[in-house]
Design an enzyme around this catalytic site. Structure first.
Site, PDB file in Angstrom:
ATOM      1  N   ASP A 110      18.297  14.998 -19.291  1.00  0.00           N
ATOM      2  CA  ASP A 110      19.449  14.943 -20.174  1.00  0.00           C
ATOM      3  C   ASP A 110      19.177  14.084 -21.402  1.00  0.00           C
ATOM      4  O   ASP A 110      18.106  13.488 -21.539  1.00  0.00           O
ATOM      5  CB  ASP A 110      20.661  14.411 -19.409  1.00  0.00           C
ATOM      6  CG  ASP A 110      21.082  15.376 -18.311  1.00  0.00           C
ATOM      7  OD1 ASP A 110      21.514  16.494 -18.633  1.00  0.00           O
ATOM      8  OD2 ASP A 110      20.956  15.010 -17.130  1.00  0.00           O
ATOM      9  N   TYR A 170      10.031  10.511 -10.709  1.00  0.00           N
ATOM     10  CA  TYR A 170      10.761   9.827 -11.772  1.00  0.00           C
ATOM     11  C   TYR A 170      10.449   8.331 -11.732  1.00  0.00           C
ATOM     12  O   TYR A 170      10.244   7.751 -10.665  1.00  0.00           O
ATOM     13  CB  TYR A 170      12.269  10.024 -11.613  1.00  0.00           C
ATOM     14  CG  TYR A 170      12.768  11.370 -12.071  1.00  0.00           C
ATOM     15  CD1 TYR A 170      13.149  11.579 -13.391  1.00  0.00           C
ATOM     16  CD2 TYR A 170      12.846  12.442 -11.187  1.00  0.00           C
ATOM     17  CE1 TYR A 170      13.609  12.822 -13.821  1.00  0.00           C
ATOM     18  CE2 TYR A 170      13.297  13.687 -11.602  1.00  0.00           C
ATOM     19  CZ  TYR A 170      13.675  13.868 -12.921  1.00  0.00           C
ATOM     20  OH  TYR A 170      14.116  15.099 -13.337  1.00  0.00           O
TER      21      TYR A 170
END
Length: 446
Positions: A110, A170
């Site tokens: 995002d 991540y």
């Protein structure tokens, strides 16, 4: 008209000279017509295609997210910029769009989130079925410095950047100041395994998701660089097979609450306990409360989050940096290395400048007493406190309400049904109207 003799104009009469001058003057004023050269049209249908995967990095704060958007966005999207570069290089047909080249991405990030190893797969044009372009040189010349193609691989026709991926890794970077790192690690270990993460993600009824079980392979916190005064940077490494919407940022928000001492590590197990008996009680823990609805809390900041790696079977990808498998790519690799080194060196200068700004301010403004981590939540002073959200951001609060005592959202089933019979129903009606069906009464935006 008489042409000039070998002796020039000596034998010409006055009238002949005037006529000759008039003719020459008329030719001088006449515009020169250049031949029109029609540009050679590139025919995509006459060129063979091959399927490739591209590994690339990007600075998330420069873009409005990874995914291409149909409408205008305040910032460009990473996919939009990369797609345009591929189209300009005539590796894909712009008019055919993303579907025309079989475009697939490994994971969606995002706005504000960066990536060091994002992957897309697509069908690219080539001169010959076995010809391999120097994709890095071609694309990095057309892309901004904030997007860099790092490697490429030929892949099989059935390869999918999304579905062939074995795991996503991540990284979330944060300052350890005011945080109890061992407590955070205890909480992080509770994430490992197959769990229902509906209370640790953003619930989006438009997606109509009903299955929230995801598998976490690794959840570890480790130091990156630490100074003697305790300042520095830690990183939270989270590896899983797949992730939900904003899942990592929600997890980090909870870890920050645990690190400050505002919540116990067991709160993670409670949030994963969406129905009785889902989470087995660990030694020393009280029975976990059933949390079938997500409590209200703010997720962590996007800036420190990075998609570090997308893992694939070694038999399906063979990352390379040039068009030739036997070339070590030293020339192209050297160029890219120096580009990234230059960016890193410049960022170090900014860090040094900010450190000196901070030091100058500290001369006149000494640090206030440290509030976190707290040893007993019940003894918290009734004063404003800054609860960390990562990236130097905070949530300011005067009174802290324990997570499991806060207001809760509706259940997933209720939220999905409300959207399906509300905005979802109106969206379907508008689609029917566009196809010649009945016109809906409500034209509310989605």
């Amino acid at each position: 008209m008489t042409s000039p003799s070998p002796n020039g104009y000596k034998g010409w009469s006055r009238e002949e000279l005037i006529e000759r001058i008039t003719l020459l003057e008329s030719k001088k004023d006449r515009p020169v017509v250049q031949p029109v050269i029609q540009p050679k049209l590139f025919s995509f249908s006459s060129h063979p295609r091959r399927k490739i995967a591209l590994k690339f990095s990007y600075s998330g704060w420069e873009y409005g997210g990874l995914a291409f958007q149909l409408g205008p966005t305040p910032l460009p999207t990473v996919e939009g910029v990369l797609f345009d570069a591929l189209a300009k290089a005539r590796l894909i047909d712009q008019e055919a769009g993303f579907e025309g080249c079989g475009w697939e991405k490994c994971g969606r990030t995002d706005r504000g989130v960066s990536a060091a190893g994002q992957v897309v797969s697509l069908w690219a044009t080539t001169s010959k079925p076995t010809f391999e372009h120097d994709y890095l040189s071609i694309l990095n010349r057309l892309l901004p410095d904030t997007i860099r193609v790092l490697a490429w691989s030929p892949v099989a026709p059935k390869f999918s950047a999304r579905f062939s991926c074995l795991y996503r890794h991540y990284k979330y970077f944060f300052s350890p100041l005011g945080l109890d790192i061992p407590r955070m690690q205890q909480a992080a270990l509770r994430l490992v395994g197959d769990h229902d993460f509906r209370n640790l993600c953003k619930l989006d009824p438009q997606k109509q998701i009903t299955i929230f079980r995801r598998k976490v392979i690794t959840a570890e916190i480790e130091p990156l660089s630490l100074a003697e005064n305790g300042e520095g940077v830690y990183v939270f490494n989270l590896v899983g097979t797949a992730f939900l919407y904003h899942q990592v940022r929600h997890i980090m928000a909870i870890l920050f609450l645990v690190g400050t001492g505002l919540e116990p590590p067991s709160v993670v197990s409670s949030l994963l306990n969406v129905e009785a008996g889902v989470e087995p009680t660990k030694d020393g823990d009280s029975p976990y409360e059933v949390v079938d609805r997500k409590p209200e809390y703010q997720m962590a900041d996007a800036l420190p989050l990075m998609l570090w790696e997308c893992g694939y079977p070694e038999t399906e990808v063979s990352w390379r940096t040039t068009g030739k498998p036997d070339d070590d790519g030293s020339a192209q690799g050297g160029t890219l290395y120096h580009q990234m080194q230059s960016i890193h060196s410049r960022s170090q200068i900014y860090t040094t400048l900010n450190q000196h700004f901070f030091a100058a301010a500290s001369i006149h403004h000494p640090p206030p007493p440290s509030l976190f981590p707290v040893s007993n939540v019940e003894l918290l002073p009734r004063e404003a406190m800054n609860i960390p959200l990562g990236g130097g951001t905070f949530k300011r609060s005067n009174n802290y309400t324990p997570l499991l005592k806060r207001n809760r959202l509706d259940t997933v089933e209720v939220m999905n049904e409300r959207w399906r019979t509300g905005k979802g129903f109106r969206r379907d009606e508008r689609r029917k109207a566009a196809e010649g069906g009945p016109v809906p009464d409500d034209d509310e935006d989605e």
